[in-house]
Design a protein around this motif. Structure first.
Motif, PDB file in Angstrom:
ATOM      1  N   LEU A  24       0.833  -1.209   0.000  1.00  0.00           N
ATOM      2  CA  LEU A  24       0.000   0.000   0.000  1.00  0.00           C
ATOM      3  C   LEU A  24       0.865   1.255   0.000  1.00  0.00           C
ATOM      4  N   GLU A 159      -8.556   5.977  -0.383  1.00  0.00           N
ATOM      5  CA  GLU A 159      -8.792   4.533  -0.420  1.00  0.00           C
ATOM      6  C   GLU A 159      -7.616   3.769   0.180  1.00  0.00           C
ATOM      7  N   GLU A 163      -7.436   1.426   3.631  1.00  0.00           N
ATOM      8  CA  GLU A 163      -6.955   0.045   3.642  1.00  0.00           C
ATOM      9  C   GLU A 163      -5.774  -0.103   4.605  1.00  0.00           C
ATOM     10  N   GLU A 166      -6.991  -0.177   8.203  1.00  0.00           N
ATOM     11  CA  GLU A 166      -7.571  -1.489   8.510  1.00  0.00           C
ATOM     12  C   GLU A 166      -6.469  -2.530   8.716  1.00  0.00           C
TER      13      GLU A 166
END
Length: 246
Positions: A24, A159, A163, A166
């Motif tokens: 990410l 976005e 993520e 989380e």
């Protein structure tokens, strides 16, 4: 170092989550929109400089035109004044009359020449104004494209950040179940090598993709189940599973 096999296996879950977090982060750093925004910003800056230069030229021509038109008006005023004197009959001397007629003719020629200059400047100014409008339109179009790219970037950032948050929550939950000394070693190795632990699968370290020697496999096979073993090649923690091939 000693650690229960179950705790060692939790390192694989942690490593998988860390891999997700790293991916990410890489995705955030390498979004195509970032390069696009930089390119568009550079083009907008270049066009902004060109617009300023074109506007300066157009402004100079406007002042030049105003001066030339002022010269025309001045010459026209003098010619009209002299023509009134001639038409009034105030000048009776043949010599003065000839001189006045000559001056009027000269002023008319001068006026004609100056009007040609004005027309030439007007044409140049019209071209300069058109160039200003063209460049400004291109600049504004690119600025709009940059704004759209920034919107896409911000949406992608949101976005990715969601993520990542989380994943961080999952990581905290997994890390909370790992003994402090084992977790500390994992974090140290992860900082050094990018990955702190890897599975031993089929006699191969999945961290560095190296097949272990028979001697290393025998050493690991003979180690206690709760002993923390390391890969001799990459020094990562090797987690033993039923797939290890021991």
């Amino acid at each position: 170092m000693k650690a229960a096999p179950a705790d060692q296996k939790r390192l694989l879950d942690l490593a998988e989550i860390d891999s997700v977090i790293d991916r990410l982060a890489h995705r955030r750093r390498t979004l195509p929109e970032l390069a696009e925004i930089d390119e568009l910003a550079a083009r907008v800056a270049r066009l902004a400089t060109q617009v300023i230069a074109a506007e300066t030229e157009a402004g100079d021509l406007a002042r030049e035109q105003a001066k030339a038109e002022g010269d025309v008006d001045s010459v026209r005023t003098r010619a009209e004044r002299d023509q009134k004197r001639l038409d009034s009959g105030q000048v009776s001397s043949p010599k003065d009359l000839a001189s006045l007629q000559s001056e009027i003719a000269s002023l008319n020629r001068r006026q004609s020449d100056l009007e040609e200059v004005v027309l030439e400047i007007m044409e140049r100014r019209e071209a300069a104004d058109a160039q200003v409008a063209k460049l400004a339109a291109e600049r504004d179009e690119l600025a709009a494209s940059r704004g759209a790219a920034e919107d896409r970037r911000d949406a992608a950032f949101a976005e990715i950040d969601k993520e990542r948050a989380e994943a961080q929550e999952r990581r905290a939950a997994v890390a909370g179940g790992i003994p402090a000394d084992l977790l500390s070693l994992y974090e140290k190795l992860r900082e050094q090598f990018g990955v702190g632990a890897a599975m031993l699968q089929g006699g191969r370290c999945l961290g560095c993709r190296t097949s272990l020697s028979i001697a290393d496999l025998n050493r690991i096979k003979s180690a206690a189940h709760d002993e923390v073993v390391r890969c001799e090649e990459c020094r990562r923690i090797l987690v033993r599973t039923p797939e290890s091939g021991l």
